[in-house]
Design a protein around this motif. Structure first.
Motif, PDB file in Angstrom:
ATOM      1  N   ALA A 191      -6.938   2.457  12.639  1.00 47.80           N
ATOM      2  CA  ALA A 191      -6.456   1.783  11.432  1.00 47.80           C
ATOM      3  C   ALA A 191      -6.178   0.309  11.702  1.00 47.80           C
ATOM      4  O   ALA A 191      -6.465  -0.554  10.857  1.00 47.80           O
ATOM      5  N   TYR A 192      -5.630   0.008  12.869  1.00 43.91           N
ATOM      6  CA  TYR A 192      -5.388  -1.398  13.229  1.00 43.91           C
ATOM      7  C   TYR A 192      -6.717  -2.123  13.428  1.00 43.91           C
ATOM      8  O   TYR A 192      -6.900  -3.257  12.965  1.00 43.91           O
TER       9      TYR A 192
ATOM     10  N   ASP B 217     -17.006   5.448   9.640  1.00 49.70           N
ATOM     11  CA  ASP B 217     -18.127   5.579   8.715  1.00 49.70           C
ATOM     12  C   ASP B 217     -17.652   5.429   7.269  1.00 49.70           C
ATOM     13  O   ASP B 217     -18.333   4.804   6.445  1.00 49.70           O
ATOM     14  N   ALA B 218     -16.492   6.007   6.957  1.00 47.18           N
ATOM     15  CA  ALA B 218     -15.965   5.903   5.593  1.00 47.18           C
ATOM     16  C   ALA B 218     -15.615   4.461   5.255  1.00 47.18           C
ATOM     17  O   ALA B 218     -15.871   3.990   4.145  1.00 47.18           O
ATOM     18  N   LEU B 219     -15.036   3.728   6.209  1.00 45.31           N
ATOM     19  CA  LEU B 219     -14.712   2.324   5.982  1.00 45.31           C
ATOM     20  C   LEU B 219     -15.981   1.506   5.742  1.00 45.31           C
ATOM     21  O   LEU B 219     -16.023   0.652   4.854  1.00 45.31           O
TER      22      LEU B 219
ATOM     23  N   GLU C 163      -3.825   1.611   7.606  1.00 43.31           N
ATOM     24  CA  GLU C 163      -3.680   3.048   7.342  1.00 43.31           C
ATOM     25  C   GLU C 163      -4.203   3.397   5.960  1.00 43.31           C
ATOM     26  O   GLU C 163      -4.931   4.376   5.768  1.00 43.31           O
ATOM     27  N   TRP C 164      -3.762   2.602   4.978  1.00 42.04           N
ATOM     28  CA  TRP C 164      -4.122   2.888   3.586  1.00 42.04           C
ATOM     29  C   TRP C 164      -5.628   2.790   3.386  1.00 42.04           C
ATOM     30  O   TRP C 164      -6.239   3.652   2.754  1.00 42.04           O
ATOM     31  N   LEU C 165      -6.234   1.731   3.910  1.00 40.28           N
ATOM     32  CA  LEU C 165      -7.669   1.547   3.741  1.00 40.28           C
ATOM     33  C   LEU C 165      -8.454   2.696   4.362  1.00 40.28           C
ATOM     34  O   LEU C 165      -9.441   3.174   3.798  1.00 40.28           O
TER      35      LEU C 165
ATOM     36  N   ALA D 253       0.851  -1.192   0.000  1.00 38.57           N
ATOM     37  CA  ALA D 253       0.000   0.000   0.000  1.00 38.57           C
ATOM     38  C   ALA D 253       0.884   1.240   0.000  1.00 38.57           C
ATOM     39  O   ALA D 253       1.760   1.382   0.851  1.00 38.57           O
ATOM     40  N   GLU D 254       0.637   2.133  -0.944  1.00 37.63           N
ATOM     41  CA  GLU D 254       1.471   3.330  -1.077  1.00 37.63           C
ATOM     42  C   GLU D 254       0.615   4.531  -1.423  1.00 37.63           C
ATOM     43  O   GLU D 254      -0.365   4.429  -2.177  1.00 37.63           O
ATOM     44  N   THR D 255       0.984   5.676  -0.871  1.00 37.14           N
ATOM     45  CA  THR D 255       0.357   6.939  -1.238  1.00 37.14           C
ATOM     46  C   THR D 255       1.441   7.884  -1.732  1.00 37.14           C
ATOM     47  O   THR D 255       2.465   8.055  -1.069  1.00 37.14           O
ATOM     48  N   ARG D 256       1.207   8.470  -2.908  1.00 37.68           N
ATOM     49  CA  ARG D 256       2.155   9.402  -3.504  1.00 37.68           C
ATOM     50  C   ARG D 256       1.521  10.785  -3.607  1.00 37.68           C
ATOM     51  O   ARG D 256       0.353  10.912  -3.986  1.00 37.68           O
ATOM     52  N   ARG D 257       2.321  11.793  -3.291  1.00 37.42           N
ATOM     53  CA  ARG D 257       1.862  13.169  -3.468  1.00 37.42           C
ATOM     54  C   ARG D 257       2.404  13.673  -4.802  1.00 37.42           C
ATOM     55  O   ARG D 257       3.600  13.533  -5.080  1.00 37.42           O
TER      56      ARG D 257
END
Length: 269
Positions: free
Chosen positions: A204-205, A122-124, A97-99, A77-81
């Motif tokens: 997140a966990y 709620d978003a999950l 975290e990513w989810l 899982a990766e997030t790029r700016r």
């Protein structure tokens, strides 16, 4: 809203479920613009006119690209700016975290308002991801009482060592927060640690199914439990430094510490 719960132990079902969930809650135009699905098609898939196996999904929104890649039973899982088409920073994240961040961005795309105290959960749920245990929040207007109850809400739901680390972090923050009144940025950094970084790390966990969180091994050899322990260790170190700096009135240390936490926990969420 999706009527199913996504199963992490079946990568194809999980990734396919995420795609289906996104497409069910955002407009068709938004999904086509923001969501990219990469598939591998075998010769048999082509003969049978099947779409093939999903190897990765990515979501592009407001200067960020979030990508989840499957290798066998493992996920990366990766997030790029991204600024003007150039990647200026990237962060490998735990799946939880990513989810959580992914679900939040999908909720924004869908125009779904979430309650301030339970937004991540709620978003999950919007994506059909079941959240274990209680909803966690430390409200700014009720910060110290909420902090005191936080360890009791997750006791038995996180590993014992993580629970002990949480107790120490909470004690440090409870003693630090009343002392940090010298400047707006100093106060904001300490409060953000208490109200955002700490509860969201725990949530997140808890977003991961219990059995999967206890037994899964990531491609780099780490586990969800070890990732949680590492994140709590960083927060404990930062909270300890904040506490010492607050006792000494060392504004510079508090500022640097707050910026470090923003980089590690806040800039890509």
């Amino acid at each position: 809203m999706p009527g199913h719960v996504l199963a992490l132990d079946d990568p194809q079902a999980f990734l396919g479920g995420l795609v289906e969930a996104v497409e069910s809650v955002v407009s068709r135009e938004a999904a086509q613009s923001a969501l990219t699905v990469v598939r591998t098609r075998s010769f048999a898939d082509r003969l049978a006119l099947r779409s093939g196996s999903i190897t990765s999904i990515s979501l592009a929104t407001r200067g960020y690209i979030m990508e989840l890649t499957r290798t066998g039973q493992n996920y990366t899982a990766e997030t790029r700016r991204v600024v003007h088409g150039v990647v200026v920073s990237r962060r490998i994240q735990t799946l939880g975290e990513w989810l959580q961040a992914f679900a939040g961005r999908v909720a924004v795309l869908a125009g779904v308002a979430t309650d301030a105290s339970s937004g991540p959960a709620d978003a999950l749920r919007l994506l059909g991801i079941s959240v274990s245990g209680p909803l966690l929040s430390v409200r700014r207007e009720n910060m110290l009482p909420d902090l005191r109850t936080l360890p009791f809400k997750v006791r038995g739901l996180i590993p014992e060592e993580a629970s002990l680390a949480l107790d120490r972090i909470v004690e440090l923050l409870l003693d630090t927060l009343p002392r940090v009144v010298a400047g707006f940025e100093l106060k904001t950094n300490a409060e953000r640690t208490a109200t955002v970084y700490l509860p969201e790390t725990l949530q997140a966990y808890l977003a991961l199914p219990t059995d999967w969180a206890r037994t899964h091994v990531y491609a780099d050899g780490s586990t969800p439990e070890s990732a949680l322990a590492s994140q709590l260790a960083m927060l404990e170190q930062a909270a300890s430094q904040m506490h010492d700096a607050a006792l000494r009135g060392d504004a510079d240390v508090l500022l640097v510490n707050g910026r470090f936490l923003t980089y590690k926990f806040g800039d890509l969420n």
